[in-house]
Design a protein around this motif. Structure first.
Motif, PDB file in Angstrom:
ATOM      1  N   LEU A 143      39.594  46.096  43.350  1.00  0.00           N
ATOM      2  CA  LEU A 143      40.880  46.258  43.607  1.00  0.00           C
ATOM      3  C   LEU A 143      41.593  44.864  43.975  1.00  0.00           C
ATOM      4  CD1 LEU A 143      41.200  49.761  45.617  1.00  0.00           C
ATOM      5  CD2 LEU A 143      41.516  49.065  43.050  1.00  0.00           C
ATOM      6  N   GLU A 144      41.012  44.216  44.756  1.00  0.00           N
ATOM      7  CA  GLU A 144      41.843  42.854  45.034  1.00  0.00           C
ATOM      8  C   GLU A 144      41.812  41.845  43.880  1.00  0.00           C
ATOM      9  OE1 GLU A 144      39.190  41.208  48.024  1.00  0.00           O
ATOM     10  OE2 GLU A 144      40.169  42.392  49.762  1.00  0.00           O
ATOM     11  N   MET A 145      40.698  42.039  43.035  1.00  0.00           N
ATOM     12  CA  MET A 145      40.663  41.181  41.829  1.00  0.00           C
ATOM     13  C   MET A 145      41.806  41.736  40.727  1.00  0.00           C
ATOM     14  SD  MET A 145      38.748  38.803  42.685  1.00  0.00           S
ATOM     15  CE  MET A 145      38.719  38.150  40.954  1.00  0.00           C
ATOM     16  N   LYS A 146      41.960  42.935  40.716  1.00  0.00           N
ATOM     17  CA  LYS A 146      42.800  43.483  39.704  1.00  0.00           C
ATOM     18  C   LYS A 146      44.342  43.418  40.029  1.00  0.00           C
ATOM     19  CE  LYS A 146      40.293  47.389  37.687  1.00  0.00           C
ATOM     20  NZ  LYS A 146      40.330  46.985  36.232  1.00  0.00           N
ATOM     21  N   SER A 147      44.584  43.086  41.534  1.00  0.00           N
ATOM     22  CA  SER A 147      46.007  42.942  41.857  1.00  0.00           C
ATOM     23  C   SER A 147      46.386  41.484  41.509  1.00  0.00           C
ATOM     24  CB  SER A 147      45.964  43.183  43.428  1.00  0.00           C
ATOM     25  OG  SER A 147      45.435  42.269  44.102  1.00  0.00           O
ATOM     26  N   ARG A 148      45.417  40.628  41.438  1.00  0.00           N
ATOM     27  CA  ARG A 148      45.471  39.203  40.987  1.00  0.00           C
ATOM     28  C   ARG A 148      45.720  39.013  39.626  1.00  0.00           C
ATOM     29  NH1 ARG A 148      40.808  36.274  44.731  1.00  0.00           N
ATOM     30  NH2 ARG A 148      41.491  37.399  46.706  1.00  0.00           N
ATOM     31  N   GLU A 149      45.441  39.832  38.915  1.00  0.00           N
ATOM     32  CA  GLU A 149      45.677  39.739  37.365  1.00  0.00           C
ATOM     33  C   GLU A 149      47.073  39.940  37.052  1.00  0.00           C
ATOM     34  OE1 GLU A 149      43.309  42.975  35.608  1.00  0.00           O
ATOM     35  OE2 GLU A 149      41.468  41.575  35.795  1.00  0.00           O
TER      36      GLU A 149
END
Length: 72
Positions: A66-72
């Motif tokens: 979820l952290e990585m998706k929020s950075r996209e």
């Protein structure tokens, strides 16, 4: 001699692959990339191949996704 003595008491260095990992440097544990918890190598079940990170729990793994998706 106990299990930790055989593997070395410090951290292991692993390369994470799809469904398996390879030991680069033997050790007793790896550190969860999210929680910082020590994970005994023989109990490691969750990791990310692309990020080359280990996770202590499925919840920690989901948190990183979820952290990585929020950075996209």
């Amino acid at each position: 001699m106990n299990r930790i003595d055989k593997m070395g008491g410090g951290p292991a260095e692993l390369v994470y692959g799809d469904g398996e990992f390879h030991v680069v440097r033997a050790g007793a544990y790896v550190v969860c990339a999210v929680t910082g918890a020590r994970i005994p190598v023989d109990e490691l079940r969750y990791w990310n191949v692309d990020l080359q990170e280990a996770y202590a729990t499925p919840e920690a793994s989901l948190k990183r996704v979820l952290e990585m998706k929020s950075r996209e």
